[in-house]
Design a protein around this motif. Structure first.
Motif, PDB file in Angstrom:
ATOM      1  N   ILE A   1      14.298   1.620  -1.889  1.00 51.61           N
ATOM      2  CA  ILE A   1      14.355   0.503  -2.838  1.00 51.61           C
ATOM      3  C   ILE A   1      15.651   0.557  -3.636  1.00 51.61           C
ATOM      4  CG2 ILE A   1      13.293  -0.439  -4.936  1.00 51.61           C
ATOM      5  CD1 ILE A   1      10.577   0.422  -3.767  1.00 51.61           C
ATOM      6  N   ARG A   2      16.066   1.757  -4.035  1.00 50.81           N
ATOM      7  CA  ARG A   2      17.318   1.885  -4.790  1.00 50.81           C
ATOM      8  C   ARG A   2      18.501   1.369  -3.974  1.00 50.81           C
ATOM      9  NH1 ARG A   2      21.659   4.950  -5.225  1.00 50.81           N
ATOM     10  NH2 ARG A   2      21.065   6.177  -3.401  1.00 50.81           N
TER      11      ARG A   2
ATOM     12  N   LYS B   1      18.435  -0.606  -1.341  1.00 52.25           N
ATOM     13  CA  LYS B   1      18.267  -2.028  -1.054  1.00 52.25           C
ATOM     14  C   LYS B   1      18.663  -2.878  -2.251  1.00 52.25           C
ATOM     15  CE  LYS B   1      14.694  -5.473  -0.058  1.00 52.25           C
ATOM     16  NZ  LYS B   1      13.268  -5.701   0.231  1.00 52.25           N
ATOM     17  N   ARG B   2      18.260  -2.454  -3.436  1.00 53.64           N
ATOM     18  CA  ARG B   2      18.585  -3.223  -4.641  1.00 53.64           C
ATOM     19  C   ARG B   2      20.097  -3.261  -4.881  1.00 53.64           C
ATOM     20  NH1 ARG B   2      15.519  -2.791 -10.366  1.00 53.64           N
ATOM     21  NH2 ARG B   2      13.851  -3.483  -8.993  1.00 53.64           N
ATOM     22  N   LEU B   3      20.753  -2.128  -4.743  1.00 49.67           N
ATOM     23  CA  LEU B   3      22.205  -2.089  -4.916  1.00 49.67           C
ATOM     24  C   LEU B   3      22.908  -3.007  -3.925  1.00 49.67           C
ATOM     25  CD1 LEU B   3      22.827   1.731  -5.546  1.00 49.67           C
ATOM     26  CD2 LEU B   3      23.002  -0.138  -7.204  1.00 49.67           C
ATOM     27  N   LYS B   4      22.407  -3.003  -2.690  1.00 46.19           N
ATOM     28  CA  LYS B   4      22.996  -3.866  -1.669  1.00 46.19           C
ATOM     29  C   LYS B   4      22.825  -5.341  -2.019  1.00 46.19           C
ATOM     30  CE  LYS B   4      22.630  -5.083   3.230  1.00 46.19           C
ATOM     31  NZ  LYS B   4      21.890  -4.839   4.501  1.00 46.19           N
ATOM     32  N   LEU B   5      21.620  -5.726  -2.443  1.00 47.11           N
ATOM     33  CA  LEU B   5      21.371  -7.119  -2.788  1.00 47.11           C
ATOM     34  C   LEU B   5      22.188  -7.558  -4.000  1.00 47.11           C
ATOM     35  CD1 LEU B   5      17.495  -7.289  -2.255  1.00 47.11           C
ATOM     36  CD2 LEU B   5      19.267  -8.307  -0.813  1.00 47.11           C
ATOM     37  N   ILE B   6      22.294  -6.673  -4.999  1.00 57.01           N
ATOM     38  CA  ILE B   6      23.090  -6.997  -6.185  1.00 57.01           C
ATOM     39  C   ILE B   6      24.554  -7.159  -5.804  1.00 57.01           C
ATOM     40  CG2 ILE B   6      23.944  -6.074  -8.378  1.00 57.01           C
ATOM     41  CD1 ILE B   6      21.188  -4.813  -8.791  1.00 57.01           C
ATOM     42  N   ARG B   7      25.051  -6.260  -4.944  1.00 56.62           N
ATOM     43  CA  ARG B   7      26.445  -6.345  -4.510  1.00 56.62           C
ATOM     44  C   ARG B   7      26.694  -7.649  -3.758  1.00 56.62           C
ATOM     45  NH1 ARG B   7      26.452  -2.396  -1.184  1.00 56.62           N
ATOM     46  NH2 ARG B   7      26.428  -0.834  -2.847  1.00 56.62           N
TER      47      ARG B   7
END
Length: 712
Positions: free
Chosen positions: A696-697, A699-705
């Motif tokens: 999740i960490r 994935k979240r960083l990827k989506l935010i980027r």
């Protein structure tokens, strides 16, 4: 202290003193988000934005991003101004009925700041003479407010309408609390010492200056014993002290703090005010509270981590069991705590369990609940990395902090610790699982009986038919066959013939012989999200009801009514249900408050309708609800379930759903949750979520980027 926390404190100090930051260096989008997340945790978003809004650093950020933040701040500030106006109208209404309650905290403290409505508060606290409660109750209900909690015998009764939330205090603190109930002795005659202040041209009564400062300090102490206190609460104390320096009996305040045992703690609060909040802190006030043990850094770190009232995480919320037990032991002594914590009086138990209040003869069942709760903590603590273990870790660290400031003594805490260590290896642990289920089902039947006596009813044939035609229930099951079968019987009892799809990935396949039930057999440990995804693929109705196998519908669940609400309100896509959990039996309103504090400000997209908007008195818009909800099938598919997440999908799902679907909570619904913490095999697998966290960490960083690059 982290760099972003230093920035946060700098911005907060500027906001409190009516100035602005002069930051020149450029900050990344992630840093700005972290700053404003910190502001949200402490419920001071408009104050922080006001302080940084004109800085060169902030002006370098994306214009659209700045506008979103400014719009949010304006919305919050206007909402607070409207709340204040409505409250003052209510207060004048009470005065016309010859009722003059004392306003505590909120409205009085907001008036201490350069921009009062930027210092937010979601409720107003009123202290009244206990003997006048019935007059206040009548006045408030005739004004249009309704009690939130059914037990109006409590020392604190909350009232709400679409636009107001009032907490009516017969006593400043809950008398039944062993940790801080005795603080009421310092406020025995405040009615005779009330004073009047003008707020926006309206005269309101409040506590005398000395009483009010002592109350603010005790209130911070109370929250510190639970989950923690926030920077705004400390700021209230500091600003109130400076504003009323000459009107406060400081010797009396210090004497009272000494009696409570919080002199060093209070000194640390003022030290935080001197170093991080007030630019022109009076020297005489600093000298008055200077002690050898007033090192503020450990307390400040706890404050920053915990957010407003220490509610930054569920683990921290649950850690209050540890800190309160330690505080009670320090007050009462080990022998008393060991017995009375397990077997409290009826006066205490009636506020924790509704059926005990209604039927006092059931007090022994309440005592059994307490025993189960202690045993449950023993089991959980032995599993490294699970939520209960993390709550215990946080609680233990905060107990050390309490010891550091002299709130508890080394001797009494060590005794409490020995009791806890022995409880983990209790010989009664193996028998607690069936005992828990017997207790849970007894609770379920008693609650349903009470609600039926009060007028709740089963759905009629037309309501059952509406659900049968339009709703499919989807359930994920794993290694809890009896619970899954019981849920299917329960759903069918309320809505005969409704389709139920269960995705099961147990080692031994689940078998249910019911015409309306479809069981999807998945490979062992496929995971929660994979199962929900498969079940959702099989749904052919326009609406879907998502439940877990350890839940049960009650006469207050009313799926049919929420179905009708969705059909009449096309702007809402998902409605979360209230719940109460066996043994603890927290009220659904208490569980809803957990989600009130989660506005999902860090999500990829802003909410379509602002968090905490109330479309009517029975519903409220939330960024996140419990994992018990009815939703539009196609909208749910639009968000979807990530099959790579095996265990902890809850927050991740609503984080992705923000801005895609609009969620509301049905405030008067109740689903019964019977999570059995003694199913050791299940708990072992349920606690294995390390890989989920890392996935999740990333994935979240990827989506935010990707989102940031897309907006560039």
């Amino acid at each position: 202290m982290k760099q972003i926390e230093e920035k946060f404190l700098d911005a907060f100090r500027c906001a409190v003193n009516g100035t602005s930051t002069d930051w020149e260096e450029e900050m990344t989008v992630l840093q700005w988000k972290q700053l404003f997340q910190c502001a949200d945790r402490h419920f001071i978003f408009p104050m922080i934005l006001e302080a940084v809004g004109t800085s060169p650093s902030f002006q370098k950020t994306d214009e659209a991003y700045r506008k979103r933040l400014q719009d949010k701040a304006v919305t919050l500030t206007l909402a607070q101004a409207q709340f204040s106006a409505r409250f003052l109208d209510l207060y004048q209404y009470l005065n016309r009925r010859n009722l003059y309650p004392a306003v505590m905290k909120g409205m009085i403290c907001r008036n201490l700041y350069p921009h009062p409505e930027q210092r937010m508060s979601s409720d107003e606290d009123l202290l009244i003479p206990e003997e006048q409660y019935e007059e206040y109750h009548k006045a408030l209900t005739e004004y249009g407010l309704t009690p939130v909690n059914a037990d109006t015998e409590q020392s604190e009764v909350s009232y709400q309408s679409d636009h107001l939330y009032i907490e009516l205090h017969k006593k400043p603190f809950p008398p039944e609390s062993k940790a801080y109930g005795d603080l009421n002795r310092f406020f025995a005659d405040t009615e005779s010492r009330k004073i009047s202040e003008e707020i926006y041209g309206v005269q309101v009564y409040t506590l005398g200056h000395t009483d009010h400062l002592l109350y603010l300090i005790c209130h911070v102490y109370k929250h510190f014993l639970n989950c923690g206190t926030g920077i705004r609460q400390i700021s209230d104390i500091v600003l109130f002290s400076i504003r009323n320096m000459e009107k406060i009996d400081w010797e009396l305040v210090k004497d009272r703090c000494g009696q409570i045992g919080i002199l060093d703690f209070t000194a640390a609060l003022y030290r935080i005010g001197e170093k991080y909040i007030c630019s022109d802190f009076p020297k005489e006030l600093a000298d008055m509270w200077k002690t050898e043990e007033s090192d503020e850094k450990p307390l400040l770190n706890d404050v920053l981590e915990g957010g407003l009232y220490g509610t930054s995480s569920e683990d921290r919320l649950h850690s209050s069991n540890v800190t309160l037990n330690a505080a009670e032991a320090a007050k009462t002594g080990n022998r008393y705590t060991a017995i009375r914590t397990l077997f409290p009086s009826y006066e205490y138990m009636k506020h924790r369990y509704e059926y005990v209040r209604k039927l006092p003869v059931l007090l022994p069942i309440g005592w059994m609940h307490r025993l189960i709760s202690y045993g449950k903590e023993s089991i959980f603590r032995r599993r490294k990395g699970n939520n209960a273990a993390e709550a215990m870790r946080i609680g233990s660290e905060r107990v050390e902090l309490m010891r550091r400031y002299g709130i508890i003594s080394e001797k009494k805490e060590s005794i409490l610790k020995r009791i806890y260590e022995r409880s983990k290896t209790s010989v009664f642990a193996p028998v607690l699982s069936p005992l828990y289920m017997i207790t849970a089902m007894a609770e379920y039947r008693i609650l349903n009986l009470i609600w039926k006596i009060r007028g709740e009813r089963m759905p009629d044939s037309d309501e059952q038919e509406a659900v049968r035609k339009n709703v499919t229930f989807i359930v994920k099951s794993f290694e809890r066959k009896n619970l899954a079968k019981g849920l299917c019987r329960n759903i069918t009892h309320y809505y005969p013939g409704v389709r139920i799809i269960i995705a099961d990935d147990s080692k031994e396949p689940l078998q249910i012989n019911m015409d309306n039930v479809t069981v999807l057999h998945l490979p062992f440990r496929s995971g929660l999200s994979a199962g929900l995804k498969k079940a959702l693929e099989q749904v052919r109705t326009p609406y879907v009801m998502r439940m877990d196998d350890d839940e049960l519908l009650t006469v207050r669940s009313k799926v049919h009514r929420e179905l009708q609400y969705l059909e009449e309100h096309q702007e809402i896509d998902l409605i979360g249900f209230g719940h109460t959990t066996a043994v603890r039996l927290h009220s659904p309103q208490e569980n809803f408050r957990e989600y009130y504090r989660q506005p999902m400000n860090d999500a990829l997209r802003p909410l379509k309708i602002p968090h905490m908007t109330k479309p009517d008195r029975n519903h409220i818009i939330l960024a996140k609800t419990a994992n018990i909800y009815i939703a539009r099938t196609e909208k749910l598919r639009e968000v979807g379930f990530d099959e790579h997440i095996r265990v902890i999908d809850h927050h991740e799902f609503f984080w992705r759903a923000a801005g895609v679907i609009t969620c509301a909570a049905a405030l008067d619904t109740v689903v019964f949750h019977r999570h059995n913490p003694y199913l050791r095999k299940y708990i072992r697998y349920r606690s294995d979520y390390t890989e989920d966290l890392e996935y999740i960490r990333r994935k979240r960083l990827k989506l935010i980027r990707e989102r940031t690059e897309g907006n560039a």
